[in-house]
Design an enzyme around this catalytic site. Structure first.
Site, PDB file in Angstrom:
ATOM      1  N   GLU A 187     -29.710  -4.381 -35.725  1.00 35.63           N
ATOM      2  CA  GLU A 187     -29.064  -3.076 -35.873  1.00 35.63           C
ATOM      3  C   GLU A 187     -29.824  -2.024 -35.078  1.00 35.63           C
ATOM      4  O   GLU A 187     -31.055  -1.962 -35.150  1.00 35.63           O
ATOM      5  CB  GLU A 187     -29.052  -2.689 -37.360  1.00 35.63           C
ATOM      6  CG  GLU A 187     -28.310  -1.394 -37.641  1.00 35.63           C
ATOM      7  CD  GLU A 187     -28.430  -0.970 -39.100  1.00 35.63           C
ATOM      8  OE1 GLU A 187     -29.547  -0.568 -39.520  1.00 35.63           O
ATOM      9  OE2 GLU A 187     -27.431  -1.036 -39.822  1.00 35.63           O
ATOM     10  N   TYR A 192     -23.851   4.264 -33.615  1.00 33.63           N
ATOM     11  CA  TYR A 192     -24.273   3.131 -34.446  1.00 33.63           C
ATOM     12  C   TYR A 192     -23.905   1.819 -33.758  1.00 33.63           C
ATOM     13  O   TYR A 192     -22.803   1.683 -33.223  1.00 33.63           O
ATOM     14  CB  TYR A 192     -23.591   3.178 -35.820  1.00 33.63           C
ATOM     15  CG  TYR A 192     -23.950   1.977 -36.670  1.00 33.63           C
ATOM     16  CD1 TYR A 192     -25.065   1.996 -37.500  1.00 33.63           C
ATOM     17  CD2 TYR A 192     -23.193   0.798 -36.598  1.00 33.63           C
ATOM     18  CE1 TYR A 192     -25.426   0.876 -38.236  1.00 33.63           C
ATOM     19  CE2 TYR A 192     -23.554  -0.329 -37.331  1.00 33.63           C
ATOM     20  CZ  TYR A 192     -24.666  -0.281 -38.147  1.00 33.63           C
ATOM     21  OH  TYR A 192     -25.029  -1.389 -38.857  1.00 33.63           O
TER      22      TYR A 192
END
Ligand code: GDP
Ligand code: MN
Length: 388
Positions: free
Chosen positions: A197, A109
């Site tokens: 992101e 992530y």
């Protein structure tokens, strides 16, 4: 403002983040054509909606042939996808992205957000990726790495390398991670983003880093100087009430209460919502009509607020500086004439041309409750609601 995955990928790729080859399609036939363009299978077909969690919701599939791509794409187009993030309305699919499938060794992530506490851009990363950050923060909080970027020097190499080490990367992956981090940071700061992101950022079978999914949000107030970003807006993915309002120069955010608010200035709008709560009510929306609002804009504000079926009372609160109370009053009267307002309205006017404004409301003979102060206005609105 949010954009689609494929748009975010194209942007970060321009800054140097590696992404899989792919193409956009507006129809099942075009999706199959995109697959053939890419070369050998397998392919991944991904519904483009403004939401994560598409994988779990059935919006993503690995396909073994261009036929299968076409069939899966056909099942997506025109459908509404309900993910954990879309809420009950879901989001409609009008575009799909077809990509060469990636052989994944590990999912990580990576996110860039604005940290309000330090007033700086913060990197959030984890060696566990693929699941949403909210779940990650609950289920694997120990794996989260946070790093704040000093705006005076930007993201420096040693900091980026440190993050790469913390993620357990080695060899050539460290240099690749430095490139990815610097690219995301440049994209974030140069394009007035509020979020970048990559989830998941993967290590491929060959050991290279690759952005498999991407998400970007932008500061709406900076869009005037980013026409190329503003052009990426997809109104079909937005709350229709908010989209219409923004087309009319109104800043509107829908909420769950029943007292509709028409206010000038974001600060006053927030204060008014607080006062409504203090008086025991619940605001139905945040709405800032902005400065120098014409009667037409005020009338449009009524239309926007009234489009919400939950609204039982309308509270107009204007502290006019650049605005003019007579224009606002004319707008209120115009709303009654053009839309037919049949719920209680409370108006509090103050500032420029307030005497003229009050005269207009009085002379109109409309059943409007007026108030002198914000507190009185909020109380009147809540009282009007409880008397229904
Ligand atoms: P999201 O569910 O909306 O966040 O969409 P993602 O693009 O993140 O995809 C969800 C998941 O699908 C990823 O975490 C991967 O596990 C999987 N996935 C997506 N693309 C590929 C691919 O090319 N190959 C493989 N093996 N899995 C993929
Ligand atoms: Mn994802």
């Amino acid at each position: 403002m949010n954009i689609h995955e494929y748009q975010a990928k194209e942007i970060i790729a321009r800054f140097g983040v590696p992404i899989p080859a792919g193409g956009l399609a507006w129809s099942p036939e075009q999706a199959a054509y995109r697959a053939r363009e890419l070369g050998d299978p397998p392919y991944v077909v991904k519904a483009q909606i403004h939401s994560g969690g598409r994988g779990e919701a059935g919006g993503i599939k690995i396909c073994k042939s261009d036929d299968e791509v076409q069939r899966f794409a056909k099942s997506l187009f025109g459908k509404t996808l309900h993910t954990k993030q879309t809420g009950s309305q879901g989001k409609d699919i009008y575009r799909v992205w077809v990509e060469e499938a990636t052989d994944i060794t590990k999912e990580m992530y990576l996110g860039f957000v604005l940290d309000r506490k330090s007033e700086r851009i913060m990197i959030v990363a984890s060696r566990e990726g693929g699941i949403e950050i909210e779940e990650l923060a609950v289920e694997q909080p120990d794996t989260l790495i946070r790093m704040v970027i000093d705006p005076a020097v930007g993201l420096v190499d040693y900091q980026a390398r440190e993050l790469a080490f913390k993620l357990g990367l080695d060899g050539m992956q460290i240099g690749q991670m430095v490139t990815v981090l610097k690219a995301c940071h440049s994209a974030y700061s140069e394009l007035d983003a509020t979020m970048v992101e990559i989830n998941p950022l993967v290590i491929t079978g060959k050991g290279n880093l690759l952005a498999l999914d991407a998400k970007m949000s932008f500061d709406t107030n900076a869009l005037y100087r980013r026409p190329e970003i503003a052009a990426l807006r997809d109104a079909s993915q937005e709350d229709p009430r908010e989209a219409t309002a923004s087309n009319h120069g109104l800043a509107y955010v829908g909420l769950d209460g029943d007292i509709g608010c028409i206010i000038n200035g974001a600060g006053l709008a927030m204060a008014t919502m607080d006062m409504i709560k203090l008086a025991g009510g619940e605001p139905a929306n945040f709405l800032d009509i902005g400065g120098g609002a014409s009667p037409e804009r005020v009338c449009q504000a009524f239309r926007t607020v009234l489009s919400d079926q939950n609204v039982k009372v309308i509270l107009v609160n204007i502290f006019a500086g650049i605005n003019r109370c007579d224009w606002i009053a004319n707008g209120v009267v115009q709303a009654y004439q053009e839309i037919g307002v049949n719920i209680p309205v409370v108006v509090r006017l103050s500032g420029t041309n307030v005497i003229e404004g009050r005269h207009i409301l009085q002379a109109s003979d409309l059943p409007i409750t007026t108030a002198e102060t914000l507190a009185e206005a909020a109380r009147s609105a809540v009282d009007a609601k409880s008397q229904l």
